[in-house]
Design a protein around this motif. Structure first.
Motif, PDB file in Angstrom:
ATOM      1  N   VAL A  92       3.039 -10.215   2.797  1.00  0.00           N
ATOM      2  CA  VAL A  92       2.854  -9.730   1.436  1.00  0.00           C
ATOM      3  C   VAL A  92       1.574  -8.905   1.321  1.00  0.00           C
ATOM      4  CG1 VAL A  92       2.299 -10.497  -0.895  1.00  0.00           C
ATOM      5  CG2 VAL A  92       4.218 -11.492   0.302  1.00  0.00           C
ATOM      6  N   LEU A  93       0.562  -9.261   2.095  1.00  0.00           N
ATOM      7  CA  LEU A  93      -0.669  -8.475   2.065  1.00  0.00           C
ATOM      8  C   LEU A  93      -0.410  -7.137   2.735  1.00  0.00           C
ATOM      9  CD1 LEU A  93      -3.182 -11.262   3.097  1.00  0.00           C
ATOM     10  CD2 LEU A  93      -2.588 -10.495   0.811  1.00  0.00           C
ATOM     11  N   PRO A  94      -0.571  -6.044   2.007  1.00  0.00           N
ATOM     12  CA  PRO A  94      -0.251  -4.745   2.601  1.00  0.00           C
ATOM     13  C   PRO A  94      -1.150  -4.480   3.803  1.00  0.00           C
ATOM     14  CG  PRO A  94      -1.345  -4.499   0.472  1.00  0.00           C
ATOM     15  CD  PRO A  94      -1.058  -5.940   0.637  1.00  0.00           C
ATOM     16  N   GLY A 130       8.135 -11.022   3.903  1.00  0.00           N
ATOM     17  CA  GLY A 130       6.985 -10.665   3.074  1.00  0.00           C
ATOM     18  C   GLY A 130       6.773  -9.167   3.031  1.00  0.00           C
ATOM     19  N   GLY A 131       7.025  -8.508   4.180  1.00  0.00           N
ATOM     20  CA  GLY A 131       6.819  -7.059   4.264  1.00  0.00           C
ATOM     21  C   GLY A 131       7.693  -6.314   3.271  1.00  0.00           C
ATOM     22  N   SER A 132       8.908  -6.810   3.049  1.00  0.00           N
ATOM     23  CA  SER A 132       9.757  -6.105   2.089  1.00  0.00           C
ATOM     24  C   SER A 132       9.249  -6.329   0.669  1.00  0.00           C
ATOM     25  CB  SER A 132      11.219  -6.513   2.236  1.00  0.00           C
ATOM     26  OG  SER A 132      11.331  -7.868   2.522  1.00  0.00           O
ATOM     27  N   THR A 133       8.516  -7.417   0.459  1.00  0.00           N
ATOM     28  CA  THR A 133       7.948  -7.647  -0.870  1.00  0.00           C
ATOM     29  C   THR A 133       6.975  -6.530  -1.252  1.00  0.00           C
ATOM     30  OG1 THR A 133       8.119 -10.010  -0.448  1.00  0.00           O
ATOM     31  CG2 THR A 133       6.795  -9.354  -2.324  1.00  0.00           C
ATOM     32  N   THR A 134       6.047  -6.186  -0.337  1.00  0.00           N
ATOM     33  CA  THR A 134       5.108  -5.099  -0.658  1.00  0.00           C
ATOM     34  C   THR A 134       5.832  -3.771  -0.762  1.00  0.00           C
ATOM     35  OG1 THR A 134       4.563  -5.096   1.673  1.00  0.00           O
ATOM     36  CG2 THR A 134       2.903  -5.936   0.163  1.00  0.00           C
ATOM     37  N   ALA A 135       6.860  -3.593   0.071  1.00  0.00           N
ATOM     38  CA  ALA A 135       7.602  -2.338   0.007  1.00  0.00           C
ATOM     39  C   ALA A 135       8.223  -2.169  -1.382  1.00  0.00           C
ATOM     40  CB  ALA A 135       8.676  -2.305   1.087  1.00  0.00           C
ATOM     41  N   ILE A 136       8.755  -3.261  -1.914  1.00  0.00           N
ATOM     42  CA  ILE A 136       9.419  -3.193  -3.215  1.00  0.00           C
ATOM     43  C   ILE A 136       8.401  -3.116  -4.356  1.00  0.00           C
ATOM     44  CG2 ILE A 136      10.833  -4.518  -4.845  1.00  0.00           C
ATOM     45  CD1 ILE A 136      12.379  -5.570  -2.347  1.00  0.00           C
ATOM     46  N   GLY A 151      -2.061   5.415   5.798  1.00  0.00           N
ATOM     47  CA  GLY A 151      -2.715   6.610   5.281  1.00  0.00           C
ATOM     48  C   GLY A 151      -1.879   7.265   4.196  1.00  0.00           C
ATOM     49  N   ILE A 152      -0.565   7.345   4.414  1.00  0.00           N
ATOM     50  CA  ILE A 152       0.288   7.999   3.429  1.00  0.00           C
ATOM     51  C   ILE A 152       0.694   7.042   2.317  1.00  0.00           C
ATOM     52  CG2 ILE A 152       2.542   9.054   3.029  1.00  0.00           C
ATOM     53  CD1 ILE A 152       2.367  10.390   5.613  1.00  0.00           C
ATOM     54  N   PHE A 153       1.345   5.927   2.697  1.00  0.00           N
ATOM     55  CA  PHE A 153       1.891   5.031   1.680  1.00  0.00           C
ATOM     56  C   PHE A 153       0.798   4.218   0.998  1.00  0.00           C
ATOM     57  CE2 PHE A 153       5.642   5.958   4.145  1.00  0.00           C
ATOM     58  CZ  PHE A 153       6.612   6.085   3.171  1.00  0.00           C
ATOM     59  N   GLY A 154      -0.318   3.989   1.687  1.00  0.00           N
ATOM     60  CA  GLY A 154      -1.409   3.241   1.077  1.00  0.00           C
ATOM     61  C   GLY A 154      -2.389   4.172   0.388  1.00  0.00           C
ATOM     62  N   PHE A 155      -3.230   4.837   1.206  1.00  0.00           N
ATOM     63  CA  PHE A 155      -4.353   5.602   0.656  1.00  0.00           C
ATOM     64  C   PHE A 155      -3.905   6.794  -0.199  1.00  0.00           C
ATOM     65  CE2 PHE A 155      -7.044   4.166   4.539  1.00  0.00           C
ATOM     66  CZ  PHE A 155      -7.027   2.878   4.042  1.00  0.00           C
ATOM     67  N   PHE A 167      -7.362  -2.857 -11.027  1.00  0.00           N
ATOM     68  CA  PHE A 167      -7.758  -4.077 -10.314  1.00  0.00           C
ATOM     69  C   PHE A 167      -6.973  -4.230  -9.018  1.00  0.00           C
ATOM     70  CE2 PHE A 167      -8.425  -5.548 -14.839  1.00  0.00           C
ATOM     71  CZ  PHE A 167      -9.790  -5.307 -14.805  1.00  0.00           C
ATOM     72  N   LEU A 168      -5.786  -3.665  -9.011  1.00  0.00           N
ATOM     73  CA  LEU A 168      -4.898  -3.874  -7.874  1.00  0.00           C
ATOM     74  C   LEU A 168      -5.289  -2.993  -6.675  1.00  0.00           C
ATOM     75  CD1 LEU A 168      -2.491  -5.686  -7.414  1.00  0.00           C
ATOM     76  CD2 LEU A 168      -0.990  -3.820  -8.094  1.00  0.00           C
ATOM     77  N   TYR A 169      -5.660  -1.730  -6.976  1.00  0.00           N
ATOM     78  CA  TYR A 169      -5.815  -0.813  -5.842  1.00  0.00           C
ATOM     79  C   TYR A 169      -7.001  -1.119  -4.921  1.00  0.00           C
ATOM     80  CZ  TYR A 169      -9.594   2.298  -7.451  1.00  0.00           C
ATOM     81  OH  TYR A 169     -10.795   2.808  -7.802  1.00  0.00           O
ATOM     82  N   PRO A 170      -8.149  -1.628  -5.443  1.00  0.00           N
ATOM     83  CA  PRO A 170      -9.209  -1.957  -4.475  1.00  0.00           C
ATOM     84  C   PRO A 170      -8.761  -3.040  -3.499  1.00  0.00           C
ATOM     85  CG  PRO A 170     -10.063  -1.961  -6.716  1.00  0.00           C
ATOM     86  CD  PRO A 170      -8.573  -1.899  -6.824  1.00  0.00           C
ATOM     87  N   ALA A 171      -7.957  -3.990  -3.991  1.00  0.00           N
ATOM     88  CA  ALA A 171      -7.457  -5.051  -3.115  1.00  0.00           C
ATOM     89  C   ALA A 171      -6.505  -4.468  -2.071  1.00  0.00           C
ATOM     90  CB  ALA A 171      -6.738  -6.108  -3.945  1.00  0.00           C
ATOM     91  N   ILE A 172      -5.617  -3.562  -2.513  1.00  0.00           N
ATOM     92  CA  ILE A 172      -4.690  -2.938  -1.564  1.00  0.00           C
ATOM     93  C   ILE A 172      -5.478  -2.206  -0.482  1.00  0.00           C
ATOM     94  CG2 ILE A 172      -2.854  -1.231  -1.280  1.00  0.00           C
ATOM     95  CD1 ILE A 172      -1.918  -1.808  -4.077  1.00  0.00           C
ATOM     96  N   MET A 173      -6.499  -1.437  -0.924  1.00  0.00           N
ATOM     97  CA  MET A 173      -7.311  -0.675   0.035  1.00  0.00           C
ATOM     98  C   MET A 173      -7.963  -1.603   1.050  1.00  0.00           C
ATOM     99  SD  MET A 173      -8.490   2.854  -1.203  1.00  0.00           S
ATOM    100  CE  MET A 173      -9.543   2.897   0.120  1.00  0.00           C
ATOM    101  N   MET A 174      -8.519  -2.706   0.541  1.00  0.00           N
ATOM    102  CA  MET A 174      -9.242  -3.600   1.434  1.00  0.00           C
ATOM    103  C   MET A 174      -8.299  -4.192   2.483  1.00  0.00           C
ATOM    104  SD  MET A 174     -11.473  -6.939   0.540  1.00  0.00           S
ATOM    105  CE  MET A 174     -10.081  -8.024   0.578  1.00  0.00           C
ATOM    106  N   PHE A 175      -7.134  -4.683   2.022  1.00  0.00           N
ATOM    107  CA  PHE A 175      -6.219  -5.288   2.980  1.00  0.00           C
ATOM    108  C   PHE A 175      -5.683  -4.255   3.970  1.00  0.00           C
ATOM    109  CE2 PHE A 175      -5.857  -8.710  -0.268  1.00  0.00           C
ATOM    110  CZ  PHE A 175      -6.380  -9.702   0.535  1.00  0.00           C
ATOM    111  N   CYS A 176      -5.465  -3.037   3.496  1.00  0.00           N
ATOM    112  CA  CYS A 176      -5.039  -1.969   4.408  1.00  0.00           C
ATOM    113  C   CYS A 176      -6.084  -1.792   5.501  1.00  0.00           C
ATOM    114  CB  CYS A 176      -4.872  -0.643   3.665  1.00  0.00           C
ATOM    115  SG  CYS A 176      -3.348  -0.522   2.734  1.00  0.00           S
TER     116      CYS A 176
END
Lengths: 498, 323
Positions: free
Chosen positions: A35-37, A74-80, A212-216, A389-398
């Motif tokens: 689930v963590l991207p 879990g991976g499909s969870t973040t994809a969705i 780089g593409i789907f995250g950042f 609030f969500l995007y800094p967490a996504i960036m960090m986990f990426c």
């Protein structure tokens, strides 16, 4: 009945208290990590490998396997939810799954993925139990020329995948294949486009490119627009309606069958399976225009296919000792540390381990459904968190995920550069998914083509004279003609109207 | 202001170095860099030894995988690391002897000058394996077949510049036969093609081959070491076949960055020798058919690396493989 005796032996091993506990830990960890991207099963298993050394071999394997398919879930969870495929096999899920989420149907998409995966997991487990030895023989029929033909077919099919014009997706596949040329030339050892950087000797990795593409880049694009919530419409029901069930049944069946077969082939089976299933569903659908705009079949088919493939990819490992992907290679390491040599003899020398692992796959799949369905509501809630609030967490986990692949900051620089290029790609409205497929399949096309040519001493006719590769290439040609047909027809109609 | 801070930093650094005395080493965890991916033989061997080594040193030993470019990336990293004994390299023949000669002038490190070689760990000879349907069963039969059918034999390897690739080149040169090299990526995909007869021949370590040969999926026709392997007593060595120049043995060792104090080198070498005598490590070596080279301490190991580099320089020139 050998099969029943074997399975009961397997369940005796899988259903001990200890092994159930480890299967549960594995599934839970895998789901969380998935689930963590950015954090995929590869990074997780690599990090957890040392812990398994103190466990018994079957507990270690059962836990690692649990992490592996738990992360697929879990991976499909973040994809969705956030349109961030952590792995090549969930790239396709993101296409329609994310659209469903934006329409407020994230819960339905997640349940569909879970149900499809569960069914596929059960099918694949049975297939492994019944046909493992025969299926491994089938994998042996695939030499370099057959792989080349299969990959060409896969790439051609992928070009019809995108909702955009065929030319654009073909261009993106080629761009991905060109990026895959970076690195050491397999036949000569010469460096290509590495600019003297040793970190590029092994080529560009999938994860920094995808992140780089789907995250950042996606984050940059989202931030440019006004503060927005990820959902554009009100969240409707969490679970599929009767109509949804009707629409997902056939795709799940087809996806499971396709995935079970493609997973056996060493090398990128799961990714190819999900792409192939998507294409298949789109082609035979009565409403192909729904694809790309939240079609439930576009989630059900590929999710079933990649889960089935993820499980049957244990077949080459357990029967031939061949890891079909990087995660399997780590599992080989886990077996070796316990002094078990993966290979054809495992089935006879460690029957308890072999059948226990297979039975535990079924147990694990059941656990995942039980674990995931109640969590659907929780994941959907994530969507209501404000993006700032969500995007800094996504960036960090990426960033953590990217760094953990090779323990090297160079991968992060790569992702940062891809972000700039990726932003351009998104602004130009070009489809990024085919590019990732090009990156994954490009090297295999090239390697197998050149290997076949080396073996035939430069005679290109071998691709057509061998029955298997000839058939696959013929299908590719037919697919190509079919692909052109609608546009030819459309143009003709237009001409007639004038 | 910046200058002041620089001076402060330099003073602090000098003071810091003065504080950490070589005889106290190790006072904090040691990082053991494995320049290959987690899960391979090199990685699992390092992890097996690391557990015991931590005990002997009284500090934890953290195995860190830095894969890339056949071991070059991780090796480069250690070459420029601080020579304080806290960054240790699991060195091996590929990045320390083969690749420096194959890519002469293109690597940022010198395998001899940039490292303090500490301790030899393992040496493993390879097996020569053939497809089950190949028309030869022994090394002399292979050579006779290759001479009678020039250009027909294909041999696979996990890639250009691997020890397995060089085993094939060495055999072809020593026996004066013609064989086509088919390079694969990573360690296993060539095994499928060998089983199904797409390629005729391959060279690899016992741990890789044994499961297949036990199941009758491929046949062992020889060995590249100077002596027969205990687990394959029937496999004739290249020396017995009259080809001593075809001997090819893969090895691993431990190295530190050049300039590491001699006390640390000696202490690490001693701790490694003690670790390798531990029953769990001995058993692991035996299962993987790895011969421990405990007798190669700092001095002998340095000499060995020099000799290996000379040997591969000769092969690269003779086979015209230089890039």
């Amino acid at each position: 009945m050998d099969l029943l005796a074997n399975l009961s032996l397997g369940f005796q091993h899988a259903l001990t208290f200890n092994n159930i506990a480890y299967a549960f830990i594995g599934c839970l960890l895998g789901t969380l990590i998935g689930v963590l991207p950015g954090l995929g099963p590869l990074a997780t298993i690599a990090m957890l490998l040392p812990i398994t050394y103190s466990l018994s071999p079957d507990a270690a394997l059962i836990m690692l396997a649990g992490i592996y398919y738990g992360a697929q879930y879990g991976g499909s969870t973040t994809a969705i939810i956030v349109n961030l495929p952590g792995e090549s096999s969930s790239v396709v899920t993101a296409i329609d799954g994310y659209q469903m989420a934006r329409q407020g149907r994230a819960g339905v998409a997640l349940s569909t993925a879970a149900i499809g995966s569960f069914f596929a997991g059960c099918t694949a487990t049975l297939a492994i139990a019944a046909f493992a030895p025969i299926l491994s023989e089938a994998a042996l029929q695939f030499g370099p020329k057959e792989y080349f033909a299969l990959m060409i077919l896969g790439i051609l099919l992928a070009t019809v995948l995108s909702t955009g014009p065929v030319l654009e997706s073909l261009g993106m596949v080629i761009l991905g294949a060109m990026i895959s040329l970076v690195g050491t030339d397999v036949n000569t050892g010469e460096q290509r486009f590495t600019f003297g950087l040793t970190q590029l000797y092994d080529g560009v990795d999938f994860v920094p490119l995808a992140m780089g593409i789907f995250g950042f880049a996606e984050i940059v694009r989202n931030l440019r627009s006004e503060e927005r919530s990820l959902v554009t419409q009100k969240i409707t029901n969490l679970f599929p309606t009767r109509d949804d069930w009707r629409k997902m049944t056939a795709p799940i069946l087809r996806g499971s069958a396709l995935g079970t077969f493609l997973g056996i082939l060493p090398g990128g089976g799961a990714a190819l399976a999900s792409f192939a299933s998507y294409t298949l569903e789109k082609k035979i659908s009565r409403t192909p225009e729904e694809f790309g705009h939240g079609a439930i079949a576009g989630v059900a088919g590929p999710e079933s296919a990649n889960n089935a493939a993820a499980q049957t990819s244990f077949i080459p490992l357990l029967t031939l000792g061949l890891p079909s992907n990087a995660v399997m290679a780590l599992i080989v390491g886990a077996m070796m540390i316990h002094n078990i040599q993966p290979g054809p003899q495992v089935m006879t020398s460690n029957p308890g381990l072999f059948w226990g692992l297979i039975a535990s796959m079924w147990v694990g799949n059941l656990m995942l459904v039980i674990l995931n369905l109640p969590l659907v509501g929780l994941w959907v809630k994530l969507l209501t968190i404000p993006y700032r609030f969500l995007y800094p967490a996504i960036m960090m986990f990426c960033c953590i995920g990217i760094y953990s692949i090779k323990n090297d900051t160079f991968e992060l620089y790569q992702a940062a550069l891809v972000c700039v290029v990726g932003y351009g790609i998104l602004q130009l409205k070009l489809p990024p998914a085919p590019m990732l497929l090009g990156l994954v399949l490009g090297p295999q096309v090239e390697e197998n083509f050149r290997r076949a040519m080396l073996l035939s001493r430069g005679d290109a006719t071998v691709f057509f004279t061998s029955p298997l590769s000839g058939t696959l290439l013929a299908i590719a040609v037919v697919a190509l003609i079919f692909m052109m047909l609608p546009s030819i027809r459309a143009r003709r109609e237009k001409a007639l109207q004038e | 202001m910046i200058r002041l801070m620089t001076i402060a930093a330099v003073v602090a650094a000098t003071f810091g170095v003065g504080m950490a005395r070589a005889e106290d080493w190790p006072t904090r965890p040691v990082t053991w860099v494995v320049p290959f991916a987690a899960g391979g033989v090199t990685d699992t061997t390092a992890r097996k030894i690391a557990v015991v080594l931590a005990d002997k040193l009284g500090q934890s030993v953290i195995v860190e995988n830095k894969p890339g470019a056949g071991g070059i990336v991780g090796t480069e990293g250690v070459a420029v690391a601080k020579p304080d004994g806290y960054t240790v390299l699991y060195a091996s023949g590929g990045p320390m002897a083969i690749l420096p000669n194959l890519k002469k002038g293109k690597l940022s490190y010198d395998p001899v000058k940039d490292f303090a070689h500490v301790q030899g760990i393992t040496s493993s000879s390879q097996l020569i394996v053939a497809s089950p349907n190949a028309p030869f069963n022994t090394l002399p039969e292979l050579i006779a077949y290759a001479k009678a059918n020039p250009g027909k034999v294909n041999f696979g390897s996990p890639g250009i510049g691997t020890a397995q690739h060089f085993a094939g080149e060495l055999l072809a040169a020593a026996a004066d036969i013609e064989m086509t090299h088919i390079p694969y990526k990573a360690g296993t995909s060539q095994m499928v093609d060998l089983m199904s007869g797409v390629i005729d021949l391959s060279f690899d370590y016992t741990s890789v081959i044994k499961p297949y040969s036990d199941a009758g999926k491929m046949k062992v026709i020889g060995a590249t070491g100077p002596e027969r392997l205990p687990s394959f007593p029937d496999a004739m060595t290249v020396v017995e076949a009259g080809l001593p120049d075809a001997v090819n043995v893969g090895w691993t060792s431990v190295a530190l960055p050049a300039g590491t104090p001699q006390e640390i080198v000696d202490k690490l070498s001693g701790a490694l020798q003690a670790s390798m005598a531990d029953p769990s490590v001995v058993e692991y070596f035996a299962i993987n058919a790895q011969t421990p080279i405990t007798d190669k301490g700092p001095k002998d190991m340095t000499q060995f690396v020099v000799e290996e580099n000379e040997k591969f320089a000769r092969i690269v020139t003779a086979a015209g493989l230089a890039e």
